[in-house]
Design an enzyme around this catalytic site. Structure first.
Site: not given
Ligand SMILES: Nc1ncnc2c1ncn2[C@@H]1O[C@H](COP(=O)(O)OP(=O)(O)O)[C@@H](O)[C@H]1O
Ligand SMILES: [Mg+2]
Length: 413
Positions: A64, A70, A188
């Site tokens: 990711g 990261e 989110d």
């Protein structure tokens, strides 16, 4: 967290040393140098309690790359069968030490312990040494989940039955019910932030934008930021500038994700906030004070020009994909413009969709057919394109326009 005091992993007196580095007195300068060396030696050998060295894990692959850093798949060196996900803490403004946003994510993750919420194991750090100028990098360490939902939905070979879609949505709503009961907003929700293990257990992830909320008894308004939630999943109240929002923001996202279980691609892909609001009106009908009393008090309601006279077409436009009438009805209740009318997670979990045949079905059998991990990061980039108003029926019946290597579908539909 006991270790955060020392967390920046750098000599705390570095500012004094830099201010005096202009000193011309060689004796003072060499004294300071010794002091700095001592401090570096101390930091290098100090064994931070509660914060292990990340070398206990061996990185296997990058899985990711978000806005905030990261994520790696890694193996526990002591237990080669145990895999974890390492999420690097981005030190944007290193002068201020451990970033407050990461600290907030950490505090929230420490609070939330539930089968449908990603499990934080610990926080690790790199050992400070001269190679990293005595600055540690920190990692949040999570139990590893084999897939994320965006990755699964990108792959045409992954086919969810109606019972399996019910299982996904039931677990997602269970997770939301739990976090909202603990007074946390996720802020989110999107398919890439929903993880699924190979055993078919769903975990809400990415609490990087999450925050605690309160319901004021005195009627005092909250003033939260409304620049949250990825645009395609952002609810109308946030787009209109609401700063006193609550759990319904996450349920709008749940509705968008639910529709995506059939359409396989985000249903409203606006490029700007105005375009996103326009797409919402084209699907859910025009925003008026009749259907949404109180909307006139939102900052942007009178400032933006929005489509008028639009009929609500949620069921009509989703039916060609979704087919099941209970599913269409639940989607209709999740994609309510007025947040007060939007189903909460409890109402959604009690909906007939979850209590009629086929009942929610375990996902592990279906997932056992796929031996490779599927993540959004590893899938081809999404193409622009969204659910089209005019051609949705024909498009739904058409075969996927192209199938790329590895079964990844061209996401225009
Ligand atoms: N525990 C985990 N197991 C497997 N993959 C994960 C895990 N946590 C995160 N990921 C992967 O990394 C991606 C980015 O992580 P996320 O926490 O969403 O950070 P960001 O804030 O960068 O989006 C996720 O979309 C998912 O694909
Ligand atoms: Mg994310």
């Amino acid at each position: 967290m006991a270790s955060t005091g020392a967390s920046s992993g750098r000599p705390s007196g570095s500012s004094s040393s830099s201010s005096s580095s202009s000193s011309t007195d060689p004796l003072i300068a060499s004294g300071l140098l010794c002091q700095m060396k001592d401090r570096e030696k101390y930091i290098e050998t100090f064994n931070f309690p509660y914060c292990d060295d990340v070398v206990k894990y061996e990185k296997v692959a990058k899985i990711g790359q978000g806005t905030f850093g990261e994520v790696f798949k890694a193996r526990d060196r002591k237990n080669m069968k145990k895999f974890v996900a390492l999420k690097k803490v981005l030190m944007e403004n290193e002068k201020e030490g451990f970033p407050i946003t990461a600290l907030r994510e950490l505090k929230i993750l420490q609070l939330l312990k539930h089968e449908n919420v990603v499990n934080l194991i610990e926080i690790c750090r790199t050992r400070p040494s001269q190679h990293n100028k005595y600055k540690s990098t920190f990692y949040l360490v999570f139990d590893f989940c084999e897939h994320d939902l965006a990755g699964l939905l990108s792959n045409v070979n992954v086919k969810f039955s109606l019972g399996e879609i019910k299982k996904v949505m039931q677990q997602l709503l269970n997770g939301l019910y739990y976090i909202h009961s603990n007074k946390i907003l996720h802020r989110d929700m999107k398919a890439a932030n929903v993880l699924i293990t190979k055993n078919g257990i769903l975990k809400l992830a990415d609490f990087g934008l999450a925050r605690a909320f309160s319901v004021s008894k005195t009627g005092q308004q909250n003033r939260y930021t409304n620049r949250v939630v990825t645009l395609w999943y952002r609810p109308p109240e946030l787009l209109l500038g609401d700063r006193n929002y609550g759990p319904p923001v996450d349920l709008w996202g749940a509705g968008c994700i639910m529709a995506e279980m059939w359409t396989r691609s985000p249903i409203m892909q606006g490029n700007t906030e105005i375009q996103q609001l326009t797409l919402i009106c084209q699907l859910c009908g025009s925003i008026t004070t009749d259907i949404w009393p109180g909307v006139e008090s939102l900052e942007l309601f009178n400032k933006v020009e929005l489509p008028r006279g639009q009929k609500r077409k949620v069921k009509e436009r989703l039916k060609p994909y979704v087919k099941d009438p209970y599913a269409c009805d639940l989607l209709d209740r999740l994609l309510m413009l007025d947040p007060k009318k939007r189903a909460d997670s409890d109402a959604a979990l009690n909906h007939d969709f979850f209590w009629t045949d086929p009942m929610p079905t375990d996902l592990s059998k279906m997932l056992a057919q796929h031996t490779q991990s599927m993540f959004e990061y590893l899938a081809p980039p999404r193409r622009p394109g969204h659910m089209r108003a005019a051609h949705s029926q024909q498009m739904a019946q058409a075969k996927p326009s192209s199938t790329l290597d590895g079964g990844f579908q061209d996401r225009v539909f």
